[in-house]
Enzyme design. Structure first.
Site, PDB file in Angstrom:
ATOM      1  N   ARG A  87      -5.131  -2.160   9.991  1.00  0.00           N
ATOM      2  CA  ARG A  87      -5.237  -3.618   9.910  1.00  0.00           C
ATOM      3  C   ARG A  87      -5.347  -4.231  11.304  1.00  0.00           C
ATOM      4  O   ARG A  87      -6.218  -3.795  12.049  1.00  0.00           O
ATOM      5  CB  ARG A  87      -4.041  -4.191   9.149  1.00  0.00           C
ATOM      6  CG  ARG A  87      -4.466  -5.189   8.067  1.00  0.00           C
ATOM      7  CD  ARG A  87      -3.268  -5.787   7.391  1.00  0.00           C
ATOM      8  NE  ARG A  87      -2.768  -4.956   6.329  1.00  0.00           N
ATOM      9  CZ  ARG A  87      -3.127  -5.052   5.058  1.00  0.00           C
ATOM     10  NH1 ARG A  87      -4.016  -5.949   4.701  1.00  0.00           N
ATOM     11  NH2 ARG A  87      -2.613  -4.267   4.145  1.00  0.00           N
ATOM     12  N   ASP A 112       3.590  -0.995  11.867  1.00  0.00           N
ATOM     13  CA  ASP A 112       3.702  -2.308  12.527  1.00  0.00           C
ATOM     14  C   ASP A 112       4.892  -3.134  12.031  1.00  0.00           C
ATOM     15  O   ASP A 112       4.931  -4.345  12.231  1.00  0.00           O
ATOM     16  CB  ASP A 112       2.392  -3.105  12.351  1.00  0.00           C
ATOM     17  CG  ASP A 112       2.030  -3.338  10.893  1.00  0.00           C
ATOM     18  OD1 ASP A 112       2.721  -2.791  10.001  1.00  0.00           O
ATOM     19  OD2 ASP A 112       1.057  -4.064  10.638  1.00  0.00           O
ATOM     20  N   GLY A 136       0.823  -1.210   0.000  1.00  0.00           N
ATOM     21  CA  GLY A 136       0.000   0.000   0.000  1.00  0.00           C
ATOM     22  C   GLY A 136       0.857   1.261   0.000  1.00  0.00           C
ATOM     23  O   GLY A 136       1.878   1.308   0.673  1.00  0.00           O
TER      24      GLY A 136
END
Ligand code: F6P
Length: 373
Positions: free
Chosen positions: A180, A138, A15
């Site tokens: 997410r 993350d 992304g």
């Protein structure tokens, strides 16, 4: 380097996020100006390797009559993909590196892309260096990934604007964030944006807990409006999240914001109005913040230095306010990272009276990855 002439490739994978172009700019500037190398931009990540496509990137080419738009533009001039025929066509992709006659490849990606690229690199004997990016923040070891800071700022700006309209109409504003399975984005934005409730995947919530907080705000403090920040992957105590399976068979997170708002309205028998804002891909767009530009520049420059030193199989990271590097294996083994329910930021939020889910659970059982921050 033993060769006098060096040709390196650069690609962006997964992304997009703000700051990718600033990282490309740093790589091209340092590689060409300091080392005199040739830099090839590979479009659409592994798809470009598969198609044997590349464009020559030069410092001159990045300039627009002295103005350098790359530093401040969102997205990626190279294009990106976050799914593709990587496994099925791995051998052809690997061969693309040789077909383009690359001496090294710099890949900018999140945890998924870095794992895929490092596997290809190992199998194909590529000279590979990784740069971490993702608004989810993350990727393990690095304290910051390119794009996170801008996304937090985008959310904070939205929360600020929403507070005024919420106050004017005595409404509860529910804001759904991306991220997410990790709650870094929601947690940082929620604290900085003055949220009353922050729900993240790592700490299970109950609708009862949300209601209690809203009641307390009204009954004890006389607040007639509230801001609820909910990460797209937030889960109830029984582990339920809101998701659907897309046409490609992938599980995609969607709908938690509406669910929470509906529950609030139902509970209050519509005496409280709740409205939902899903910023969605707006969080991935826009001009990179000053911090993301600095980070992208520092990581891009450091990645080129690793290539110059022939230290391959490494990822450049941001640690204690400086650039460092660690093996891709280490990063991939620990990624993705999750919010530690005992972290200082979670404690800060709770200390400020923000409802962050249920305290008395051991819960938080990410099946993979590590707890960080
Ligand atoms: O990983 C970055 C991210 O923006 C997540 O926060 C989000 O769930 C996902 O990508 C969205 O992916 P897509 O662009 O495929 O909709």
């Amino acid at each position: 380097m033993t060769k006098t002439h060096q040709r390196i490739g650069i690609l962006t994978s997964g992304g997009d996020c703000p700051g990718l172009n600033a990282a490309i700019r740093a790589v091209v500037s340092h590689a060409t100006l300091t080392f005199g190398w040739e830099v090839l931009g590979i479009p659409y990540a592994t798809q470009g390797l598969l198609d044997r496509k590349a464009v020559a990137l030069t410092v001159h080419g990045l300039d627009m009559r002295g103005i350098d738009p790359l530093l401040s533009t969102g997205g990626t001039i190279l294009g990106s993909i976050n799914r593709g025929p990587t496994e099925a066509r791995a051998d052809e992709i690997i061969e693309g590196y040789r077909a383009l006659d690359l001496d090294a490849l710099i890949g900018i990606g999140g945890d998924g892309s870095l794992a895929i690229l490092s596997q290809l690199a190992r199998k194909g004997g590529w000279n590979f260096v990784g740069i971490p990016k993702t608004i989810d923040n993350d990727v393990a070891v690095t304290e910051r990934s390119i794009g996170f800071d801008t996304a937090v700022n985008t959310l904070v700006d939205a929360l600020h604007k929403l507070s005024y309209t919420a106050a004017s109409h005595d409404r509860v504003m529910v804001v759904e964030t991306m991220g997410r399975d990790s709650g870094h984005l929601a947690l940082h934005a929620g604290i900085a944006g003055g949220a009353d409730v922050i729900l993240i995947p790592e700490i299970p919530y109950t609708i009862g807990g949300v209601r209690k907080k809203l009641d307390e705000l009204r009954d004890r403090w006389g607040h007639r409006f509230a801001i609820v920040v909910v990460a797209e992957g937030a889960k109830t105590l029984s582990g339920e999240s809101r998701a659907y399976t897309d046409a490609q068979g992938e599980i995609r997170l969607r709908g938690i914001g509406n669910y929470i708002a509906d529950e609030i309205c139902r509970y209050t028998k519509n005496t409280i109005e709740a409205r939902v804002t899903v910023l969605g891909h707006v969080q991935r767009g826009g001009t990179p913040s000053a911090f993301d530009r600095v980070l992208a520049s520092a990581l891009g420059k450091a990645a080129v230095d690793l290539v110059a030193d022939e230290r391959f199989g490494q990822v450049v990271v941001w640690k204690n306010g400086e650039v460092a590097d660690v093996s891709i294996a280490e990063v991939c083994a620990q990624s993705p990272t999750y919010v530690d329910p005992q972290s200082c930021l979670v404690k800060t939020a709770r200390g400020l009276g923000i409802y962050m889910g249920e305290l008395n659970t051991t819960a938080i059982a990410p099946l993979v990855g590590s707890i960080a921050r």
